[in-house]
Design a protein around this motif. Structure first.
Motif, PDB file in Angstrom:
ATOM      1  N   SER A   1       0.821  -1.214   0.000  1.00 31.64           N
ATOM      2  CA  SER A   1       0.000   0.000   0.000  1.00 31.64           C
ATOM      3  C   SER A   1       0.856   1.267   0.000  1.00 31.64           C
ATOM      4  CB  SER A   1      -0.940   0.010   1.201  1.00 31.64           C
ATOM      5  OG  SER A   1      -0.201   0.115   2.405  1.00 31.64           O
ATOM      6  N   LEU A   2       2.132   1.125   0.298  1.00 31.85           N
ATOM      7  CA  LEU A   2       3.026   2.277   0.347  1.00 31.85           C
ATOM      8  C   LEU A   2       3.754   2.544  -0.970  1.00 31.85           C
ATOM      9  CD1 LEU A   2       4.749   1.941   3.828  1.00 31.85           C
ATOM     10  CD2 LEU A   2       3.091   3.656   3.119  1.00 31.85           C
ATOM     11  N   VAL A   3       3.638   1.661  -1.938  1.00 30.35           N
ATOM     12  CA  VAL A   3       4.381   1.808  -3.181  1.00 30.35           C
ATOM     13  C   VAL A   3       3.961   3.083  -3.916  1.00 30.35           C
ATOM     14  CG1 VAL A   3       4.833   0.748  -5.434  1.00 30.35           C
ATOM     15  CG2 VAL A   3       4.762  -0.668  -3.392  1.00 30.35           C
ATOM     16  N   GLY A   4       4.926   3.707  -4.565  1.00 27.46           N
ATOM     17  CA  GLY A   4       4.656   4.911  -5.357  1.00 27.46           C
ATOM     18  C   GLY A   4       4.743   6.177  -4.532  1.00 27.46           C
ATOM     19  N   LYS A   5       3.856   7.123  -4.836  1.00 22.54           N
ATOM     20  CA  LYS A   5       3.894   8.433  -4.186  1.00 22.54           C
ATOM     21  C   LYS A   5       3.784   8.372  -2.669  1.00 22.54           C
ATOM     22  CE  LYS A   5       2.458  11.346  -7.990  1.00 22.54           C
ATOM     23  NZ  LYS A   5       1.514  12.342  -8.490  1.00 22.54           N
ATOM     24  N   PRO A   6       2.930   7.499  -2.086  1.00 20.76           N
ATOM     25  CA  PRO A   6       2.880   7.449  -0.617  1.00 20.76           C
ATOM     26  C   PRO A   6       4.233   7.114   0.011  1.00 20.76           C
ATOM     27  CG  PRO A   6       1.004   6.284  -1.546  1.00 20.76           C
ATOM     28  CD  PRO A   6       1.919   6.614  -2.692  1.00 20.76           C
ATOM     29  N   LEU A   7       4.986   6.212  -0.604  1.00 20.37           N
ATOM     30  CA  LEU A   7       6.291   5.835  -0.078  1.00 20.37           C
ATOM     31  C   LEU A   7       7.284   6.995  -0.234  1.00 20.37           C
ATOM     32  CD1 LEU A   7       8.075   3.722   1.229  1.00 20.37           C
ATOM     33  CD2 LEU A   7       8.480   2.730  -1.042  1.00 20.37           C
ATOM     34  N   VAL A   8       7.289   7.629  -1.387  1.00 26.87           N
ATOM     35  CA  VAL A   8       8.175   8.778  -1.613  1.00 26.87           C
ATOM     36  C   VAL A   8       7.880   9.871  -0.593  1.00 26.87           C
ATOM     37  CG1 VAL A   8       8.752  10.632  -3.239  1.00 26.87           C
ATOM     38  CG2 VAL A   8       8.482   8.288  -4.070  1.00 26.87           C
ATOM     39  N   GLN A   9       6.611  10.133  -0.362  1.00 31.22           N
ATOM     40  CA  GLN A   9       6.217  11.187   0.582  1.00 31.22           C
ATOM     41  C   GLN A   9       6.663  10.855   2.006  1.00 31.22           C
ATOM     42  OE1 GLN A   9       2.053  12.086   0.520  1.00 31.22           O
ATOM     43  NE2 GLN A   9       2.339  14.000   1.629  1.00 31.22           N
ATOM     44  N   ARG A  10       6.456   9.617   2.432  1.00 30.64           N
ATOM     45  CA  ARG A  10       6.853   9.230   3.794  1.00 30.64           C
ATOM     46  C   ARG A  10       8.365   9.286   3.968  1.00 30.64           C
ATOM     47  NH1 ARG A  10       2.911   5.182   5.611  1.00 30.64           N
ATOM     48  NH2 ARG A  10       3.677   5.098   7.724  1.00 30.64           N
TER      49      ARG A  10
END
Length: 191
Positions: A99-108
């Motif tokens: 669920s963290l792949v992509g923009k959410p992971l970059v943001q975190r």
């Protein structure tokens, strides 16, 4: 490479991971030009040569080094390390929730560059290090005052966070990896 370039007064351009990002610097028509471009997966090419990784180019460079120096590659590496410093690269990483792949992971992960700015001090394996430079071209790369560094970036192909490091001794590699993993887990709330 950075230590050699710095001592010789040669500029270094860091791009995003992936050989496709080096191509513009290898063309005769581009404004900024690279003499050589390479990445950690052993891809290498030179100015006005092929725009892809070329193992034969790397092999020919190695043969030229042997011919010019009269030394085998191991001897030559020891000479380079004695002159410019000893560096030990490696890579690793940890898996993350899909669920963290992509923009959410970059943001975190972006909180790492906010927390560790130039001048920030931290302990790595019992030694105090100061952040000398922060490079955010593709993830967060923290360069320390002793020339060691760590880079934390999300994988572009898997639910993972990748760690790329360069320590000053073989023994320090584990401590640098542990620091990268701790920073990542803190940023992702995995602690």
């Amino acid at each position: 490479m950075n230590a050699i370039a710095e001592k010789l007064g040669v500029a270094v351009k860091e791009t995003m991971v992936g050989f496709k990002n080096f191509r513009p610097y290898l063309l005769r028509t581009s404004g900024e030009r690279a003499v050589v471009a390479f990445e950690e997966s052993d891809g290498i090419s030179g100015y006005n040569h092929t725009l892809e990784k070329d193992a034969l180019f790397g092999l020919l460079l190695a043969i030229e080094m042997i011919a010019v120096t009269g030394k085998n590659l191991s001897e030559y590496l020891v000479n380079i390390m004695d002159e410019f410093g000893h560096y030990y690269p490696d890579r690793s990483g940890i898996g993350v929730d899909r669920s963290l792949v992509g923009k959410p992971l970059v943001q975190r992960l972006s909180v790492i560059q906010e927390q560790y700015r130039k001048g920030t001090s931290l302990t790595i394996g019992g030694a105090r290090r100061t952040v000398k430079d922060v490079i955010t071209v593709d993830g967060t790369k923290l360069v320390f005052d002793d020339g060691s560094w760590l880079m934390i970036r999300p994988s572009g192909t898997e639910p993972k966070v990748r760690f790329y490091i360069e320590a000053r001794t073989e023994q320090e590699k584990k401590a640098v990896f542990e620091t990268a993993e701790r920073m990542t887990k803190e940023a992702l709330g995995m602690v």
